[in-house]
Write an enzyme that holds these catalytic residues in place. Structure first.
Site, mmCIF file in Angstrom:
data_model
loop_
_atom_site.group_PDB
_atom_site.id
_atom_site.type_symbol
_atom_site.label_atom_id
_atom_site.label_comp_id
_atom_site.label_asym_id
_atom_site.label_seq_id
_atom_site.Cartn_x
_atom_site.Cartn_y
_atom_site.Cartn_z
ATOM 1 N N GLY A 10 0.870 -1.172 0.000
ATOM 2 C CA GLY A 10 0.000 0.000 0.000
ATOM 3 C C GLY A 10 0.904 1.218 0.000
ATOM 4 N N GLY A 12 -0.149 4.463 -0.292
ATOM 5 C CA GLY A 12 -0.988 5.653 -0.167
ATOM 6 C C GLY A 12 -0.367 6.637 0.812
ATOM 7 N N ARG A 152 -2.045 9.419 21.074
ATOM 8 C CA ARG A 152 -3.032 10.518 21.132
ATOM 9 C C ARG A 152 -3.363 10.847 22.583
ATOM 10 N NH1 ARG A 152 -6.432 8.072 16.016
ATOM 11 N NH2 ARG A 152 -5.326 9.324 14.467
ATOM 12 N N HIS A 176 -9.732 -1.101 18.168
ATOM 13 C CA HIS A 176 -9.471 0.229 17.626
ATOM 14 C C HIS A 176 -10.819 0.794 17.209
ATOM 15 C CE1 HIS A 176 -7.419 3.469 15.739
ATOM 16 N NE2 HIS A 176 -7.705 3.109 14.524
HETATM 17 O O1 TXD Z 1 -4.750 2.998 13.651
HETATM 18 C C1 TXD Z 1 -4.932 2.521 12.571
HETATM 19 N N1 TXD Z 1 -4.823 1.210 12.382
HETATM 20 C C2 TXD Z 1 -5.275 3.366 11.425
HETATM 21 C C3 TXD Z 1 -5.761 2.732 10.236
HETATM 22 C C4 TXD Z 1 -5.103 4.770 11.452
HETATM 23 C C5 TXD Z 1 -5.313 5.518 10.329
HETATM 24 C C6 TXD Z 1 -5.730 4.946 9.074
HETATM 25 N N2 TXD Z 1 -6.035 3.565 9.135
HETATM 26 C C7 TXD Z 1 -6.307 2.804 7.913
HETATM 27 O O2 TXD Z 1 -5.089 2.617 7.201
HETATM 28 C C8 TXD Z 1 -7.197 3.447 6.894
HETATM 29 O O3 TXD Z 1 -8.548 3.320 7.277
HETATM 30 C C9 TXD Z 1 -6.862 2.619 5.677
HETATM 31 O O4 TXD Z 1 -7.566 1.364 5.731
HETATM 32 C C10 TXD Z 1 -5.369 2.326 5.835
HETATM 33 C C11 TXD Z 1 -4.467 3.105 4.896
HETATM 34 O O5 TXD Z 1 -4.675 4.469 5.065
HETATM 35 P P1 TXD Z 1 -4.094 5.526 3.985
HETATM 36 O O6 TXD Z 1 -4.457 6.871 4.464
HETATM 37 O O7 TXD Z 1 -2.692 5.207 3.665
HETATM 38 O O8 TXD Z 1 -5.023 5.142 2.750
HETATM 39 P P2 TXD Z 1 -4.755 5.428 1.185
HETATM 40 O O9 TXD Z 1 -3.983 6.677 1.005
HETATM 41 O O10 TXD Z 1 -6.086 5.293 0.533
HETATM 42 O O11 TXD Z 1 -3.811 4.211 0.712
HETATM 43 C C12 TXD Z 1 -4.263 2.932 0.539
HETATM 44 C C13 TXD Z 1 -3.486 2.359 -0.624
HETATM 45 C C14 TXD Z 1 -3.792 3.023 -1.959
HETATM 46 O O12 TXD Z 1 -2.592 3.519 -2.536
HETATM 47 C C15 TXD Z 1 -4.395 1.908 -2.797
HETATM 48 O O13 TXD Z 1 -4.059 1.987 -4.178
HETATM 49 C C16 TXD Z 1 -3.746 0.690 -2.156
HETATM 50 O O14 TXD Z 1 -3.792 0.966 -0.776
HETATM 51 N N3 TXD Z 1 -4.422 -0.578 -2.449
HETATM 52 C C17 TXD Z 1 -3.743 -1.730 -2.581
HETATM 53 N N4 TXD Z 1 -2.427 -2.000 -2.470
HETATM 54 C C18 TXD Z 1 -2.039 -3.265 -2.647
HETATM 55 N N5 TXD Z 1 -2.896 -4.291 -2.930
HETATM 56 C C19 TXD Z 1 -4.221 -4.050 -3.045
HETATM 57 N N6 TXD Z 1 -5.071 -5.049 -3.307
HETATM 58 C C20 TXD Z 1 -4.695 -2.730 -2.873
HETATM 59 N N7 TXD Z 1 -5.923 -2.145 -2.925
HETATM 60 C C21 TXD Z 1 -5.738 -0.837 -2.663
#
Ligand code: TXD
Length: 319
Positions: A10, A12, A152, A176
């Site tokens: 990931g 993102g 936090r 969480h």
């Molecule tokens: O405390 C915690 N655990 C959290 C969790 C705190 C904050 C955010 N939290 C969760 O982390 C949030 O609800 C998301 O489920 C994840 C990732 O957050 P982020 O802000 O990084 O999300 P993005 O920017 O949408 O990035 C997700 C990336 C994006 O680039 C997609 O293209 C990619 O995941 N993606 C994949 N990568 C690999 N393989 C697959 N199948 C795939 N599908 C989407």
């Protein structure tokens, strides 16, 4: 000695921040994996170009091919989608379960010896599903939430007491989300428990209750401000702390979503509890004594996680 290898599944907002932190701390070479073409490659190149200025010597690679994560020592999983307007919780569960399936299989085939840290929401269910799909040992798969939630809590307590954040320790247990359990009795300023600080007149029970409430809603507060996504700096730094504890065998005691096999009276679930992270992965589950109120709150949290797993099993019969 060859450098360690960190695979970020990931690329993102959190994935990119993880890569930046891993590079600055020189934890090892970094592979950024994503299904979207170009984004992991672009971020890796951008970060590589900050190396000469920052002075770090690690290799950063972006990829869409799981073969590139081969032999990774640590995998941090942020892959998935966030909830969008009109999407139900089950819609989100269904999509992210599929993502966990492909990620779990990718890790099992290419980096089966890695320490895996799941970040994707809904955290307590996704870390369980990722473990199931990957088949890795339970002590090598953990979820990141407690470090962030307690960071936090620590931040808010430090502001309240007007002391250095480093001198504030805090424990947040349970799932969480809204049901997390900030444990005030185990939260301290330089070893002095918060209830004692209240007795000393440093704060009031009402103000601490407010802080507990704000901590529980900590993620939502940031989503409401950002409008287009969720927090990423503090989540990334929290996952890096866990990765570093494993890579450097630091034996850190950190609150994480860990697999419970009878501890705290819970069987076969991932729930947030204090654990020791070292080179053996989860080396120990720390079973602290909870007062009746914390115990009751912990149970609510456990029940919420159970409910999520029932929904997961309904969506994905292979689980
Ligand atoms: O405390 C915690 N655990 C959290 C969790 C705190 C904050 C955010 N939290 C969760 O982390 C949030 O609800 C998301 O489920 C994840 C990732 O957050 P982020 O802000 O990084 O999300 P993005 O920017 O949408 O990035 C997700 C990336 C994006 O680039 C997609 O293209 C990619 O995941 N993606 C994949 N990568 C690999 N393989 C697959 N199948 C795939 N599908 C989407």
């Amino acid at each position: 000695m060859a450098r360690k290898k960190i695979a970020l599944i990931g690329a993102g907002m959190i994935g990119g921040t993880l890569a930046h932190l891993a590079a600055i701390k020189e934890l090892g070479d970094v592979v950024l994996f994503d299904v979207v073409e170009g984004v992991p490659q672009g971020k890796a190149l951008d970060l590589s170009q900050s190396g000469p200025v920052e002075g770090y010597d690690v290799a950063l690679k972006g990829t869409n091919d799981y073969a590139d994560i081969a032999g990774a020592d640590v995998c941090i999983v942020t892959a998935g989608v966030a909830r969008k307007p009109g999407m139900s919780r089950d819609d989100l569960l269904g999509i992210n379960l599929k993502v966990m399936k492909s990620v779990g299989e990718g890790i099992a085939a290419n980096a089966p010896d890695a320490f895996v840290i799941c970040v994707t929401n809904p955290l307590d269910a996704m870390v369980w599903a990722l473990r199931e799909f990957s088949g890795l040992p339970h002590n090598k798969v953990v979820g990141m939430a407690g470090v962030l939630d307690s960071a936090r809590f620590r931040h808010f307590l430090a502001e309240e007491f007007k002391v250095a954040m480093a001198d504030v320790t805090a424990f947040v247990l349970g799932g969480h989300g809204d049901t997390m359990v900030p444990v005030v009795e185990y939260s301290t300023v330089a070893g002095i428990p918060v209830p004692d600080l209240i007795a000393m007149g440093w704060s009031t029970k009402e103000r601490i209750d407010e802080i507990v409430k704000r901590t529980r809603g900590g993620g939502g507060e940031i989503v409401a401000l950002l409008k287009t996504g969720s927090a990423y700096y503090a989540p990334a730094t929290s996952a890096i702390e866990m990765a570093e504890a494993y890579l450097k065998d630091k034996k850190r005691v950190l609150p994480c979503a860990a697999y419970l096999d009878g501890e705290y009276g819970v069987d076969g679930l991932y729930v947030g509890v204090p654990i020791v992270i070292g080179a053996g992965g989860v080396e120990r589950i720390v079973e602290i004594k909870l007062n009746d109120e914390a115990k009751a709150n912990f149970q609510v949290s456990v029940d919420a996680v159970k409910e999520l797993l029932v929904a997961c099993k309904g969506i994905e019969p292979s689980l």
